[in-house]
Design a protein around this motif. Structure first.
Motif, PDB file in Angstrom:
ATOM      1  N   VAL A 142       1.016  -1.248   0.076  1.00 17.64           N
ATOM      2  CA  VAL A 142       0.080   0.063  -0.184  1.00 17.64           C
ATOM      3  C   VAL A 142       0.952   1.247   0.008  1.00 17.64           C
ATOM      4  O   VAL A 142       1.451   1.450   0.884  1.00 17.64           O
ATOM      5  N   HIS A 143       0.754   2.055  -0.817  1.00 15.01           N
ATOM      6  CA  HIS A 143       1.509   3.358  -0.923  1.00 15.01           C
ATOM      7  C   HIS A 143       0.606   4.401  -0.665  1.00 15.01           C
ATOM      8  O   HIS A 143      -0.558   4.412  -0.374  1.00 15.01           O
ATOM      9  N   LYS A 144       0.916   5.739  -0.425  1.00 17.61           N
ATOM     10  CA  LYS A 144       0.552   6.915  -0.187  1.00 17.61           C
ATOM     11  C   LYS A 144      -0.832   7.068  -0.807  1.00 17.61           C
ATOM     12  O   LYS A 144      -1.952   7.432  -0.569  1.00 17.61           O
ATOM     13  N   GLY A 145      -0.649   6.933  -2.311  1.00 13.38           N
ATOM     14  CA  GLY A 145      -1.618   7.509  -3.093  1.00 13.38           C
ATOM     15  C   GLY A 145      -3.014   6.413  -3.002  1.00 13.38           C
ATOM     16  O   GLY A 145      -4.179   6.854  -3.188  1.00 13.38           O
ATOM     17  N   ARG A 146      -2.658   5.277  -2.397  1.00 16.55           N
ATOM     18  CA  ARG A 146      -3.872   4.382  -2.268  1.00 16.55           C
ATOM     19  C   ARG A 146      -4.543   4.650  -0.905  1.00 16.55           C
ATOM     20  O   ARG A 146      -5.944   4.761  -1.092  1.00 16.55           O
ATOM     21  N   LEU A 147      -3.721   5.329  -0.016  1.00 15.45           N
ATOM     22  CA  LEU A 147      -4.489   5.654   1.252  1.00 15.45           C
ATOM     23  C   LEU A 147      -5.372   6.950   0.916  1.00 15.45           C
ATOM     24  O   LEU A 147      -6.415   6.971   1.369  1.00 15.45           O
ATOM     25  N   VAL A 148      -4.552   7.873  -0.017  1.00 14.04           N
ATOM     26  CA  VAL A 148      -5.546   9.169  -0.198  1.00 14.04           C
ATOM     27  C   VAL A 148      -6.770   8.670  -1.127  1.00 14.04           C
ATOM     28  O   VAL A 148      -7.913   9.232  -0.586  1.00 14.04           O
ATOM     29  N   ALA A 149      -6.753   7.779  -1.947  1.00 16.48           N
ATOM     30  CA  ALA A 149      -7.832   7.343  -2.733  1.00 16.48           C
ATOM     31  C   ALA A 149      -8.894   6.754  -1.590  1.00 16.48           C
ATOM     32  O   ALA A 149     -10.115   7.032  -1.795  1.00 16.48           O
TER      33      ALA A 149
END
Length: 482
Positions: free
Chosen positions: A433-440
Motif C-alpha cells: 500500500v502506497h500513499k496514493g492508495r490511502l489518499v484514494a
C-alpha cells in the motif's frame, strides 16, 4: 488489431501482480490477451502474511489478494508440463495447450530442505511430523498440528523461521530454533543485533541452538544435532531457505544459474520469454523478497502493453521486517560495517544499544544518505529512516537524534510532511500500500485507521506501519491538499 497473447506461468504474488498491472495499462484487452496458469487451486494470496495466520492473528481468508480485474483467462489447479519455444506453446497437465506471443515465468521458489537423515521418506516426501513453511497449505497443516505444550523444532533462524517460531510460541508450543550460523538472522543483522534479537525472543519463550546443524530426524522425538545434543520435537518445521523454481526454464533450454537469467528488460536469452519474481535472477535481486517482484511486474507490464517501451528494471532498495508479535525489527541495505572499523571517506556508522529494553539501532550513511540500518525496538525511527533510505535524500545533521527519533515527531520541523511525499511512497510493505492508495481510500470515505485497514489492508500485516497510517489520516483530516 489482434491483441498479443501473453501467458503467465504462476499465480503467486508476482504473477498476480503482473496480471493486474497488464489490465491496469490495458483495461479492455485490446492490446494484450492475458492467460494466467497456476498449479495451486487457491486464488492468489499474500505469502508475507502467512506468519500472521500461523500466529493466529489472521485467518486464511484475510491473506487473499485482490481479485484480478477482468478480462483475464485464469486457470487454477493445473500444472504446466512443458514449454515449446519453437511452437510458442505451453503444454498443461490436462493435455491442453496455450499459444503465446510473449511468455512470462513467475514460477516462484520452493523450500530448500537440508540434508538431514530421516527428514524425507524413501520416496522423497516429507516424513510424518515434518512440515515445510512456504505455502498456504503448509501453513494450514502446521496450524492443525500446533497445540499448547507440544515441543516444536524449527530448522532455520532466518526471517520465516523466526516468524514461524514466534507464531508457534504464541500458540503455547515449546519452540526451539536450530540455526547453523553464529547468530540468527545473519543476512539482515550484524552480530550485536542478532545477539540482542535472540535475547528478546528468548524472553518470549523461544529457545535457540546456534552454530550447529541437525544430523538426524527422530520421528516423534525431535532432532539429533551434529554436536551430539538433542532437540525435542513432536513437530519439525523446516524454514531453511528457498531455491528458485527453474525446472521448466531449464527443460526449455533457457539460460539458468541460481535462477532464470534476465536482463534489465526482464528478458531471458529468448526475447519472447521473460521471468519475474523469485524464479528470476537479475544482477540486483534476491530470492524470497516480494518488493522486487512487484517492481519487476510494473516494468514488464509497461513494456508488454507498449505503455512505456523504455521501461527497465534497475533494482529495488529492499527493506526487510520481522513480522513477529511483540517484536519490531527493520533492516535495510548494508548493515555489516563494523562501527569501530576504518571506513572509506564519507561513510559514517552510528550505533546505540539498550539491551535491558531490547533496543538496538545502527545507521550507516554514505555522503549523508542512508545506505544501511538496523532498527530493533525503535519503530518511530524505523518509519522515518525507511523514508530516507527509499528516497535517498540527505538526512538531518543530528545523526543520533535521527536514530533515536527525537527529530521525527509529527510536530517536528524535520519530520517529512506527507503533503510533499510522492503518491508512490510505500507505507505498508506487507500489503503493498502506497500513499496514493490511502489518499484514494480517504476520498472514498475511509476516515480513520480502522476504515483504512478495511479498504486497503494497511496495518493488517506486521502492524509496524500503524503510526504512519495514523499520521496520514491526521494529515488528510486537516484538509491539506494531496
Amino acid at each position: 488489431m489482434t491483441a498479443r497473447r501473453v501467458v503467465v506461468i504462476g499465480h503467486g504474488m508476482a504473477g498476480a501482480r503482473l496480471a493486474g498491472e497488464l489490465r491496469r495499462h490495458d483495461p479492455v484487452a485490446d492490446r494484450v490477451a492475458v492467460t494466467v496458469v497456476g498449479d495451486e487451486p487457491h486464488a492468489a494470496y499474500n505469502r508475507v502474511l502467512l506468519s500472521g495466520v500461523l500466529a493466529g492473528s489472521l485467518d486464511l481468508d484475510a491473506v487473499r489478494l485482490q481479485e484480478i480485474s477482468q478480462p483475464v483467462d485464469l486457470r487454477l489447479g493445473i500444472a504446466v508440463t512443458s514449454v515449446d519455444r519453437s511452437r510458442r506453446q505451453v503444454r498443461l497437465a490436462d493435455d491442453s495447450a496455450v499459444d503465446y506471443d510473449a511468455l512470462v515465468l513467475a514460477t516462484g521458489a520452493r523450500p530448500w530442505l537440508p540434508d538431514v537423515d530421516g527428514l524425507l521418506t524413501e520416496h522423497g516426501a516429507l516424513s510424518a511430523g515434518v512440515f515445510a513453511f512456504r505455502s498456504r497449505d503448509d501453513c494450514a497443516r502446521i496450524v492443525a498440528g500446533a497445540r499448547p505444550g507440544v515441543p516444536v523444532a524449527v530448522l532455520g533462524g532466518g526471517l520465516l523461521g523466526l516468524e514461524a517460531a514466534r507464531g508457534l510460541a504464541g500458540r503455547g508450543c515449546l519452540v526451539t530454533v536450530v540455526h547453523p550460523n553464529g547468530h540468527i538472522l545473519d543476512r539482515q543483522l550484524d552480530p550485536a543485533g542478532g545477539h540482542l534479537l535472540r535475547r528478546v525472543l528468548e524472553r518470549l519463550g523461544i529457545e535457540f541452538r546456534v552454530g550447529t546443524t541437525a544430523a538426524r530426524y527422530l520421528p516423534g522425538d525431535g532432532l539429533k544435532l551434529a554436536d551430539g545434543s538433542h532437540v525435542p520435537g513432536e513437530m519439525v518445521v523446516v524454514s531453511a531457505g528457498v531455491r528458485a523454481e527453474i525446472g521448466l526454464a531449464k527443460a526449455a533450454g533457457l539460460a539458468v544459474d541460481r535462477g532464470v537469467l534476465v536482463d534489465d528488460a526482464l528478458r531471458t536469452n529468448d526475447p519472447r520469454v521473460h521471468a519475474i519474481g523469485d524464479c528470476a535472477q537479475h544482477t540486483s535481486s534476491g530470492v524470497g523478497l516480494v518488493q522486487p517482484a512487484f517492481d519487476q511486474a510494473a516494468v514488464l507490464a509497461a513494456r508488454l502493453t507498449g505503455a512505456d517501451p523504455a521501461a527497465r528494471y534497475r533494482g529495488t532498495p529492499v527493506v526487510t521486517r520481522l513480522k513477529a508479535r511483540d517484536v519490531d525489527l527493520a533492516s535495510m541495505g548494508d548493515v555489516h560495517l563494523d562501527p569501530a572499523g576504518d571506513h572509506p571517506p564519507g561513510v559514517e556508522v552510528i550505533c546505540v544499544q539498550d539491551p535491558t529494553r531490547g533496543r538496538y539501532g545502527k545507521l550507516v550513511l554514505r555522503d549523508d544518505r542512508v545506505v544501511g540500518a538496523i532498527l530493533l525496538g525503535l519503530p518511530d525511527a524505523a518509519a522515518t529512516i525507511t523514508q530516507f533510505f527509499d528516497s535517498q535524500t540527505p538526512v538531518p545533521g543530528d545523526r543520533l537524534g535521527l536514530l533515536l527519533a527525537a527529530c521525527c515527531r509529527p510536530n517536528s520541523p524535520q519530520a517529512r510532511p506527507w503533503r510533499r511525499c510522492p503518491t508512490t511512497r510505500w507505507v505498508c510493505r506487507c500489503n503493498t500500500v502506497h500513499k496514493g492508495r490511502l489518499v484514494a481510500a480517504w476520498q472514498d470515505g475511509a476516515r480513520d485507521v480502522a476504515a483504512m485497514a478495511t479498504a486497503t489492508r494497511a496495518t493488517t500485516g506486521c502492524s509496524s506501519c500503524r503510526n504512519t497510517v495514523t499520521d496520514i489520516v491526521n494529515w488528510l483530516a486537516s484538509n491539506q491538499p494531496a
